[in-house]
Scaffold this active site. Structure first.
Site, PDB file in Angstrom:
ATOM      1  N   LEU A  29      -7.321 -67.117  32.433  1.00 12.81           N
ATOM      2  CA  LEU A  29      -7.619 -68.207  33.045  1.00 12.81           C
ATOM      3  C   LEU A  29      -8.762 -68.366  33.661  1.00 12.81           C
ATOM      4  CD1 LEU A  29      -4.306 -68.794  35.135  1.00 12.81           C
ATOM      5  CD2 LEU A  29      -5.012 -69.660  32.900  1.00 12.81           C
ATOM      6  N   SER A 115       5.398 -46.963  45.864  1.00 10.85           N
ATOM      7  CA  SER A 115       4.481 -46.004  46.259  1.00 10.85           C
ATOM      8  C   SER A 115       3.585 -47.079  47.257  1.00 10.85           C
ATOM      9  CB  SER A 115       3.761 -45.171  45.687  1.00 10.85           C
ATOM     10  OG  SER A 115       2.674 -45.745  44.956  1.00 10.85           O
ATOM     11  N   TYR A 157       4.894 -68.904  44.846  1.00 14.25           N
ATOM     12  CA  TYR A 157       5.390 -67.967  45.636  1.00 14.25           C
ATOM     13  C   TYR A 157       4.522 -67.633  46.964  1.00 14.25           C
ATOM     14  CZ  TYR A 157       3.656 -64.082  42.781  1.00 14.25           C
ATOM     15  OH  TYR A 157       2.977 -63.051  41.930  1.00 14.25           O
ATOM     16  N   PRO A 198      -0.573 -72.403  40.001  1.00 14.33           N
ATOM     17  CA  PRO A 198      -0.136 -72.515  38.681  1.00 14.33           C
ATOM     18  C   PRO A 198       1.045 -71.989  38.434  1.00 14.33           C
ATOM     19  CG  PRO A 198      -2.062 -71.103  38.773  1.00 14.33           C
ATOM     20  CD  PRO A 198      -1.641 -71.292  40.044  1.00 14.33           C
ATOM     21  N   GLY A 199       1.916 -72.711  37.502  1.00 13.12           N
ATOM     22  CA  GLY A 199       3.180 -72.164  36.992  1.00 13.12           C
ATOM     23  C   GLY A 199       3.093 -71.122  36.030  1.00 13.12           C
TER      24      GLY A 199
HETATM   25  C1  HXC Z   1       5.186 -49.329  39.728  1.00  5.75           C
HETATM   26  C2  HXC Z   1       3.072 -49.091  39.515  1.00  5.75           C
HETATM   27  C3  HXC Z   1       2.924 -50.004  38.237  1.00  5.75           C
HETATM   28  C4  HXC Z   1       4.355 -50.492  37.801  1.00  5.75           C
HETATM   29  C5  HXC Z   1       0.919 -49.366  38.565  1.00  5.75           C
HETATM   30  N1  HXC Z   1       1.625 -48.736  39.525  1.00  5.75           N
HETATM   31  N2  HXC Z   1       1.825 -49.996  37.791  1.00  5.75           N
HETATM   32  N3  HXC Z   1       3.942 -48.871  40.084  1.00  5.75           N
HETATM   33  N4  HXC Z   1       5.223 -50.062  38.612  1.00  5.75           N
HETATM   34  N5  HXC Z   1       4.340 -51.232  36.787  1.00  5.75           N
HETATM   35  C6  HXC Z   1       1.309 -47.917  40.781  1.00  5.75           C
HETATM   36  C7  HXC Z   1       0.704 -46.735  40.146  1.00  5.75           C
HETATM   37  O1  HXC Z   1       1.355 -45.629  39.900  1.00  5.75           O
HETATM   38  C8  HXC Z   1      -0.253 -46.216  41.329  1.00  5.75           C
HETATM   39  O2  HXC Z   1       0.223 -45.325  42.441  1.00  5.75           O
HETATM   40  C9  HXC Z   1      -0.813 -47.455  41.932  1.00  5.75           C
HETATM   41  O3  HXC Z   1       0.183 -48.390  41.446  1.00  5.75           O
HETATM   42  C10 HXC Z   1      -2.176 -48.016  41.397  1.00  5.75           C
HETATM   43  O4  HXC Z   1      -2.079 -47.782  39.953  1.00  5.75           O
HETATM   44  P1  HXC Z   1      -3.449 -47.772  39.158  1.00  5.75           P
HETATM   45  O5  HXC Z   1      -3.318 -47.983  37.760  1.00  5.75           O
HETATM   46  O6  HXC Z   1      -3.954 -46.376  39.627  1.00  5.75           O
HETATM   47  O7  HXC Z   1      -4.548 -48.875  39.855  1.00  5.75           O
HETATM   48  P2  HXC Z   1      -5.657 -49.760  39.346  1.00  5.75           P
HETATM   49  O8  HXC Z   1      -6.400 -49.179  38.337  1.00  5.75           O
HETATM   50  O9  HXC Z   1      -6.536 -49.923  40.543  1.00  5.75           O
HETATM   51  O10 HXC Z   1      -4.869 -50.949  38.560  1.00  5.75           O
HETATM   52  C11 HXC Z   1      -4.475 -51.983  39.423  1.00  5.75           C
HETATM   53  C12 HXC Z   1      -2.955 -52.560  38.904  1.00  5.75           C
HETATM   54  C13 HXC Z   1      -3.316 -53.114  37.503  1.00  5.75           C
HETATM   55  C14 HXC Z   1      -2.619 -53.766  39.634  1.00  5.75           C
HETATM   56  C15 HXC Z   1      -1.963 -51.591  38.922  1.00  5.75           C
HETATM   57  O11 HXC Z   1      -2.009 -53.627  36.709  1.00  5.75           O
HETATM   58  C16 HXC Z   1      -4.259 -53.840  37.114  1.00  5.75           C
HETATM   59  O12 HXC Z   1      -5.534 -53.595  37.024  1.00  5.75           O
HETATM   60  N6  HXC Z   1      -4.301 -55.286  37.182  1.00  5.75           N
HETATM   61  C17 HXC Z   1      -5.508 -56.174  36.808  1.00  5.75           C
HETATM   62  C18 HXC Z   1      -5.060 -57.412  35.992  1.00  5.75           C
HETATM   63  C19 HXC Z   1      -3.613 -58.049  36.382  1.00  5.75           C
HETATM   64  O13 HXC Z   1      -2.774 -57.490  37.101  1.00  5.75           O
HETATM   65  N7  HXC Z   1      -3.346 -59.455  35.891  1.00  5.75           N
HETATM   66  C20 HXC Z   1      -2.055 -60.071  36.085  1.00  5.75           C
HETATM   67  C21 HXC Z   1      -2.239 -60.873  37.111  1.00  5.75           C
HETATM   68  S1  HXC Z   1      -0.866 -62.125  36.906  1.00  5.75           S
HETATM   69  P3  HXC Z   1       0.484 -43.913  42.717  1.00  5.75           P
HETATM   70  O14 HXC Z   1       1.175 -43.902  43.811  1.00  5.75           O
HETATM   71  O15 HXC Z   1       1.272 -43.439  41.540  1.00  5.75           O
HETATM   72  O16 HXC Z   1      -0.757 -43.523  42.731  1.00  5.75           O
HETATM   73  C22 HXC Z   1      -0.611 -62.916  38.374  1.00  5.75           C
HETATM   74  C23 HXC Z   1       0.220 -63.990  37.999  1.00  5.75           C
HETATM   75  C24 HXC Z   1       0.940 -64.553  39.460  1.00  5.75           C
HETATM   76  O17 HXC Z   1      -1.112 -62.494  39.482  1.00  5.75           O
HETATM   77  C25 HXC Z   1       2.001 -65.823  39.295  1.00  5.75           C
HETATM   78  C26 HXC Z   1       2.862 -65.648  37.891  1.00  5.75           C
HETATM   79  C27 HXC Z   1       3.683 -66.896  38.073  1.00  5.75           C
HETATM   80  P1  NAP Z   2      -5.854 -61.708  34.174  1.00  2.00           P
HETATM   81  O1  NAP Z   2      -6.444 -62.193  32.566  1.00  2.00           O
HETATM   82  O2  NAP Z   2      -5.280 -60.302  33.961  1.00  2.00           O
HETATM   83  O3  NAP Z   2      -6.966 -62.074  35.143  1.00  2.00           O
HETATM   84  C1  NAP Z   2      -7.147 -60.961  36.397  1.00  2.00           C
HETATM   85  C2  NAP Z   2      -8.712 -60.793  36.208  1.00  2.00           C
HETATM   86  O4  NAP Z   2      -9.007 -60.289  37.435  1.00  2.00           O
HETATM   87  C3  NAP Z   2      -9.071 -59.823  34.907  1.00  2.00           C
HETATM   88  O5  NAP Z   2     -10.237 -60.324  34.352  1.00  2.00           O
HETATM   89  C4  NAP Z   2      -9.494 -58.500  35.681  1.00  2.00           C
HETATM   90  O6  NAP Z   2     -10.585 -57.833  35.039  1.00  2.00           O
HETATM   91  C5  NAP Z   2      -9.881 -58.935  37.181  1.00  2.00           C
HETATM   92  N1  NAP Z   2      -9.641 -58.096  38.201  1.00  2.00           N
HETATM   93  C6  NAP Z   2      -8.517 -57.364  38.453  1.00  2.00           C
HETATM   94  N2  NAP Z   2      -8.786 -56.648  39.700  1.00  2.00           N
HETATM   95  C7  NAP Z   2     -10.240 -56.835  39.979  1.00  2.00           C
HETATM   96  C8  NAP Z   2     -11.031 -56.141  40.927  1.00  2.00           C
HETATM   97  N3  NAP Z   2     -10.632 -55.322  41.692  1.00  2.00           N
HETATM   98  N4  NAP Z   2     -12.412 -56.579  40.990  1.00  2.00           N
HETATM   99  C9  NAP Z   2     -12.745 -57.617  40.355  1.00  2.00           C
HETATM  100  N5  NAP Z   2     -11.933 -57.910  39.206  1.00  2.00           N
HETATM  101  C10 NAP Z   2     -10.859 -57.877  39.135  1.00  2.00           C
HETATM  102  O7  NAP Z   2      -4.563 -62.753  34.395  1.00  2.00           O
HETATM  103  P2  NAP Z   2      -4.662 -64.332  34.605  1.00  2.00           P
HETATM  104  O8  NAP Z   2      -3.000 -64.536  34.223  1.00  2.00           O
HETATM  105  O9  NAP Z   2      -5.746 -64.872  34.051  1.00  2.00           O
HETATM  106  O10 NAP Z   2      -4.820 -64.580  36.159  1.00  2.00           O
HETATM  107  C11 NAP Z   2      -5.892 -65.486  36.796  1.00  2.00           C
HETATM  108  C12 NAP Z   2      -5.222 -65.830  38.183  1.00  2.00           C
HETATM  109  O11 NAP Z   2      -4.462 -66.601  37.889  1.00  2.00           O
HETATM  110  C13 NAP Z   2      -4.625 -64.661  38.851  1.00  2.00           C
HETATM  111  O12 NAP Z   2      -5.151 -64.980  40.281  1.00  2.00           O
HETATM  112  C14 NAP Z   2      -3.173 -64.959  39.098  1.00  2.00           C
HETATM  113  O13 NAP Z   2      -2.577 -64.464  40.026  1.00  2.00           O
HETATM  114  C15 NAP Z   2      -3.077 -66.372  38.851  1.00  2.00           C
HETATM  115  N6  NAP Z   2      -1.993 -67.119  38.107  1.00  2.00           N
HETATM  116  C16 NAP Z   2      -1.672 -66.746  36.939  1.00  2.00           C
HETATM  117  C17 NAP Z   2      -0.627 -67.400  36.311  1.00  2.00           C
HETATM  118  C18 NAP Z   2      -0.292 -67.304  34.775  1.00  2.00           C
HETATM  119  O14 NAP Z   2       0.833 -67.758  34.522  1.00  2.00           O
HETATM  120  N7  NAP Z   2      -1.190 -66.873  34.103  1.00  2.00           N
HETATM  121  C19 NAP Z   2       0.363 -68.101  37.078  1.00  2.00           C
HETATM  122  C20 NAP Z   2       0.062 -68.162  38.492  1.00  2.00           C
HETATM  123  C21 NAP Z   2      -1.060 -67.695  39.062  1.00  2.00           C
HETATM  124  P3  NAP Z   2     -10.903 -56.275  35.201  1.00  2.00           P
HETATM  125  O15 NAP Z   2      -9.440 -55.660  34.799  1.00  2.00           O
HETATM  126  O16 NAP Z   2     -11.889 -55.863  34.206  1.00  2.00           O
HETATM  127  O17 NAP Z   2     -11.440 -55.902  36.573  1.00  2.00           O
END
Ligand code: HXC
Ligand code: NAP
Length: 293
Positions: A29, A115, A157, A198-199
């Protein structure tokens, strides 16, 4: 002709002379919103942790729109990196005018299995990252006497709460309260803050972590969406652009839901009656009327 909600809404040049920073602007997004702001004339500062992702997104957006895009690797959890990013943005573009707190981390997990590090990893990105960026830019705006606008990408949420994504829920709730608090406190500086909830908007990042195929039909949110479809990125981008633009100059402290009615479907006590068939309603009504007579 495509449905009107999939078309760009605001007038060309809406953001001419403006600079907007989008965290997590390289994917999902954030990427879609960034491309639209650029098409509307904004200079863009986008960031993410992965430099290759953010740099290629910056190049591709610039190639598509002809706009100026600076893509920087920055971890929003680290205040020193956030300060350095805004300093680099100011050096390239001068004043920064808008901030979208979009970066997020999230995954589904029963809370008792998390954790401490897992819990922190989400809170640090979503809550601390949001206030790190807001504070860094807010201080600059206040010191420079410059108005500014902040937009958080939240979730529904944030106020309903949700199991299985508790670190994200507590973080989004805190970030939303920050928006509402600062809307009051910083209004006197000409700083507006709003949020969008957003949903379901399909993205690779969210779907891979929240709706993995292994979940099976449990992961299908479609039957919980009254309007019967997912959101389109352009309709979210239209709303985001409106809330960042001067067209929304009298709106601050608001959170606008764009979810096709999903959270209310879950909230209404009798909404599960949706599953009652037309034939069952015939029988039910007949039986209830018989009881009355
Ligand atoms: C349980 C988990 C896990 C999982 C990671 N961990 N994934 N635990 N279940 N699925 C644990 C790891 O074991 C570790 O703990 C700790 O979390 C940190 O993991 P890392 O991989 O070292 O962390 P990091 O590299 O900083 O990555 C952060 C992250 C990763 C959040 C875990 O998923 C990420 O980078 N996400 C960024 C993008 C993202 O999440 N996009 C989606 C947004 S959607 P231990 O104890 O083992 O060290 C969104 C939508 C909302 O927000 C609303 C929807 C309707
Ligand atoms: P996404 O593509 O995974 O976006 C997350 C972005 O955040 C990635 O570009 C990631 O890039 C960046 N990011 C994560 N950790 C970061 C950090 N520590 N520093 C800087 N950048 C970081 O997922 P998305 O669905 O587009 O989500 C975007 C936003 O919409 C989020 O706030 C999410 O909660 C919200 N949202 C999404 C939905 C949905 O249905 N998609 C619904 C409700 C709300 P890097 O990994 O390179 O850092």
């Amino acid at each position: 002709m495509s449905a009107s909600y999939t078309r760009p809404m605001l007038p060309a040049g809406t953001f001419s002379g403006r600079t907007i920073a989008v965290t997590g602007g390289g994917t999902g997004l954030g990427r879609s919103m960034s491309e639209y702001f650029s098409a509307l004339g904004a200079n863009l500062l986008i960031c993410g942790r992965r430099s290759e992702v953010i740099e290629s997104a910056a190049q591709e957006i610039s190639a598509a729109t002809g706009g100026q895009v600076l893509g920087l690797s920055c971890d929003v959890r680290k205040p020193e990196e956030v300060e350095a990013m805004f300093a680099a943005g100011a050096e390239r573009f001068g004043t920064l005018h808008g901030l979208v707190n979009n970066a997020a981390g999230n995954f589904i997990c029963p809370t008792e299995r998390l954790s401490y590090n897992a819990f922190n990893s989400v809170v640090d990105i979503v809550l601390k990252g949001t206030y790190n960026c807001t504070l860094a830019l807010g201080k600059r705006w206040i010191a420079g006497g410059t108005p500014g606008v902040v937009l958080n990408i939240s979730t529904t949420y944030a106020w309903t709460g949700s199991g299985y994504v508790v670190p994200s829920a507590v973080s989004k709730a805190g970030a939303l309260v920050m928006v509402r608090s600062l809307a009051s406190e910083w209004g006197k500086y000409g700083i507006r803050l709003n949020a969008i909830a957003p949903g379901a908007f399909p993205t690779e990042g969210a779907w891979s972590r929240l709706r993995p195929p292994e979940l099976g039909p449990n992961a299908d949110p479609m039957k919980r969406i009254p309007l019967g479809r997912h959101g389109e990125h352009q309709e979210l981008s239209n709303l985001a652009a409106y809330l960042l633009s001067d067209f929304s100059a009298y709106i601050t402290g608001a959170c606008i839901t764009i979810d096709g009615g999903t959270w209310l479907r879950g909230a209404g006590q009798f909404n599960a009656l949706e599953d009652v068939t037309s034939e069952q309603w015939d029988d039910l009504q007949a039986a209830m009327k018989r009881k009355r007579s």
